[in-house]
Design an enzyme around this catalytic site. Structure first.
Site, PDB file in Angstrom:
ATOM      1  CE1 TYR A 124    -106.645 -25.100 -92.606  1.00 40.83           C
ATOM      2  CE2 TYR A 124    -105.245 -24.571 -90.739  1.00 40.83           C
ATOM      3  CZ  TYR A 124    -106.066 -24.160 -91.766  1.00 40.83           C
ATOM      4  OH  TYR A 124    -106.299 -22.824 -91.964  1.00 40.83           O
ATOM      5  NE  ARG A 140    -107.388 -31.438 -81.172  1.00 37.72           N
ATOM      6  CZ  ARG A 140    -107.304 -30.363 -81.915  1.00 37.72           C
ATOM      7  NH1 ARG A 140    -107.546 -30.429 -83.197  1.00 37.72           N
ATOM      8  NH2 ARG A 140    -106.964 -29.200 -81.410  1.00 37.72           N
ATOM      9  CE  LYS A 192    -104.471 -22.748 -94.724  1.00 42.68           C
ATOM     10  NZ  LYS A 192    -104.940 -21.781 -95.730  1.00 42.68           N
ATOM     11  NE  ARG A 235    -105.389 -24.011 -79.633  1.00 41.97           N
ATOM     12  CZ  ARG A 235    -104.660 -24.874 -78.923  1.00 41.97           C
ATOM     13  NH1 ARG A 235    -103.714 -24.450 -78.103  1.00 41.97           N
ATOM     14  NH2 ARG A 235    -104.866 -26.173 -79.026  1.00 41.97           N
ATOM     15  CB  SER A 284     -99.943 -19.827 -94.176  1.00 38.94           C
ATOM     16  OG  SER A 284     -99.514 -21.080 -93.683  1.00 38.94           O
TER      17      SER A 284
END
Length: 195
Positions: free
Chosen positions: A29, A152, A33, A92, A5
């Site tokens: 996305y 974004r 998943k 991240r 996933s």
């Protein structure tokens, strides 16, 4: 049954993301998943199989497909082209492909407990730091335009996984430090970099 996933299923919520957190991811996305996870769980119950779901962080390493941040950056800098990106303040959990492969192999072994596991380092790294580190390694810091692009609208600013469950139940700890992993992508021959 082992299903790969993504940590993107967690979406926008407090970090670190633990496996029992809500799945709030709302990108196409992430939704795909989440749907995949549900289908795997349903199939495993129907077929009386044990299912393992692995949710990796931001996977990187030699041979990563073009279009992702690191291979796109490397391709541009190697070609002497400018690279525009966001300010890079978002964090991240960068996890090397070798570590993810080790965890997947462990999950496929007989006796591996069923369940959902995060595949991450538990370390938040700023995107700007990774971009600068790679540009420095290539000697092309002059080509990086941090802040040239906006975030974004649905940007998740903090993204880090809690990998405690994988450590406790499977003995998994990510071993590839970010500096070593970044060196592995820089030293990868260009013809294999985006293979």
């Amino acid at each position: 049954m082992v299903y790969v996933s993504s940590g993107e299923v967690y979406g926008l919520q407090p970090v670190p993301f633990a496996e029992d957190a809500q799945r709030l991811g709302d990108t196409p996305y992430a939704r795909a998943k989440i749907r995949g996870e549900d289908e795997v769980r349903a199939a495993a119950a129907r077929l009386k199989l044990e299912a393992v779901i692995v949710r990796p962080g931001v996977v990187y390493g030699p041979g990563q497909r073009p279009g992702m941040l690191i291979p796109s950056l490397l391709a541009a800098l190697r070609a002497g082209q400018r690279f525009a990106c966001t300010p890079g303040e978002q964090t991240r959990d960068f996890v090397h492909v070798r570590d993810v492969a080790r965890l997947l192999a462990r999950c496929a072994e007989d006796g591996a407990p069923a369940g959902t596991y995060n595949a991450g380092t538990g370390i938040e790294s700023a995107v700007a730091m990774v971009v600068r580190a790679l540009a420095w390694r290539l000697g092309r810091t002059d080509l990086v335009d941090l802040g040239a692009l906006p975030y974004r609208g649905s940007e998740v600013m903090r993204y880090v996984l809690d990998a405690t469950r994988a450590k406790e139940r499977l003995g998994f700890v990510a071993k590839v430090a970010l500096a070593e992993g970044l060196e592995s992508v820089v030293s990868c021959p260009e013809e294999q970099a985006g293979a």
